[in-house]
Design a protein around this motif. Structure first.
Motif: not given
Length: 270
Positions: A145, A203-205, A207-208, A231, A233, A235-236
């Motif tokens: 991220h 993780s995404d969670e 970072i949010q 941001h 990302n 990962y996606n």
């Protein structure tokens, strides 16, 4: 900066069968802190001042030297050398160019050079550090991220309270970000002015959660400070590894600008 720019090029050698006392004399005569231990043209290791001081003077160099020589390429930059020396828990490395030994470098010298990249106001590393981290992760094809953090209304803070107070805000907010980014795989720098960059492999969670905390008003020296965040990302994002660090940091920067504009328009409409 490559380590070839800061390495010690004066290489003094000694054979492994010489006494520790002789090694000490040789260091003193040559005004060096270490000797390369070589037998029949083969590098066996190094003996340093610390090795000499901790060994009996009648012992031979083979008993006192640091075994298993650690090598770095002359083309390695200081960040790569810093991470390699800490990972290997080694105090020094021999430097090679192709197959030729051209010098050596110590952890202390590398750390002194790295210290020059620290921002004196915030205590954080500056932009070259985060660029190294980002480019290295891209080279290793490890997703991450990327957050570009830009303080809101910092110019107004300077105008209302003065630039010394603005410096205090930067210093204190840097500590706030540092305490937030404590996970393994978090890398933070002061990018420029009131801008910061965070690289994280969480993780995404998580970072949010970071973004929510950063964008929410935080009490800093009795005023509330928030930031706009761009941001990217890794990962996606399908073409993440096909893009350069320059492209990624530009996208994250533009994202923070868009977030700041959106906040301004929202405040105007409200």
């Amino acid at each position: 900066m490559n380590i070839s720019d800061i390495m010690t090029t004066k290489i003094c050698t000694i054979t492994s069968d010489k006494s520790v006392s002789y090694a000490a004399e040789r260091m003193n005569e040559s005004h060096v802190d270490s000797l390369v231990v070589m037998d029949h043209g083969e590098v066996l290791g190094m003996v340093t001042t610390r090795d000499v001081l901790s060994a009996h003077p009648n012992r031979i160099v083979a008993d006192a030297m640091s075994s298993q020589p650690f090598y770095l390429s002359a083309n390695h930059n200081v960040w790569e050398a810093y991470h390699a020396l800490h990972q290997e828990q080694n105090g020094l490395a021999l430097v090679k160019q192709e197959d030729q030994l051209i010098g050596f470098i110590t952890k202390e010298i590398v750390e002194m050079k790295i210290a020059e990249y620290r921002d004196p106001l915030s205590g954080l590393y500056r932009a070259p550090y985060i660029q190294f981290i980002g480019e290295n992760l891209l080279k290793e094809r490890k997703p991450f991220h990327l957050l570009f953090i830009d303080l809101n209304d910092f110019g107004r803070i300077n105008k209302l309270h003065g630039h010394p107070f603005g410096d205090d805000v930067i210093r204190t907010y840097s500590s706030v970000l540092s305490s937030l980014a404590e996970e393994q795989g978090d890398y933070l720098c002061r990018y420029a002015g009131d801008e910061f960059v965070l690289i994280s492999t969480i993780s995404d969670e998580q970072i949010q959660e970071y973004i929510t905390l950063i964008t929410s008003p935080t009490n800093v020296l009795d005023i509330f400070v928030s930031a706009a965040v761009g941001h990217v990302n890794g990962y996606n994002t399908p073409d993440f590894f096909a893009r350069s660090w320059r492209e990624l940091i530009a996208e994250a920067s533009l994202g923070s600008s868009a977030a700041k504009l959106s906040k301004t328009l929202s405040s105007t409409v409200g």
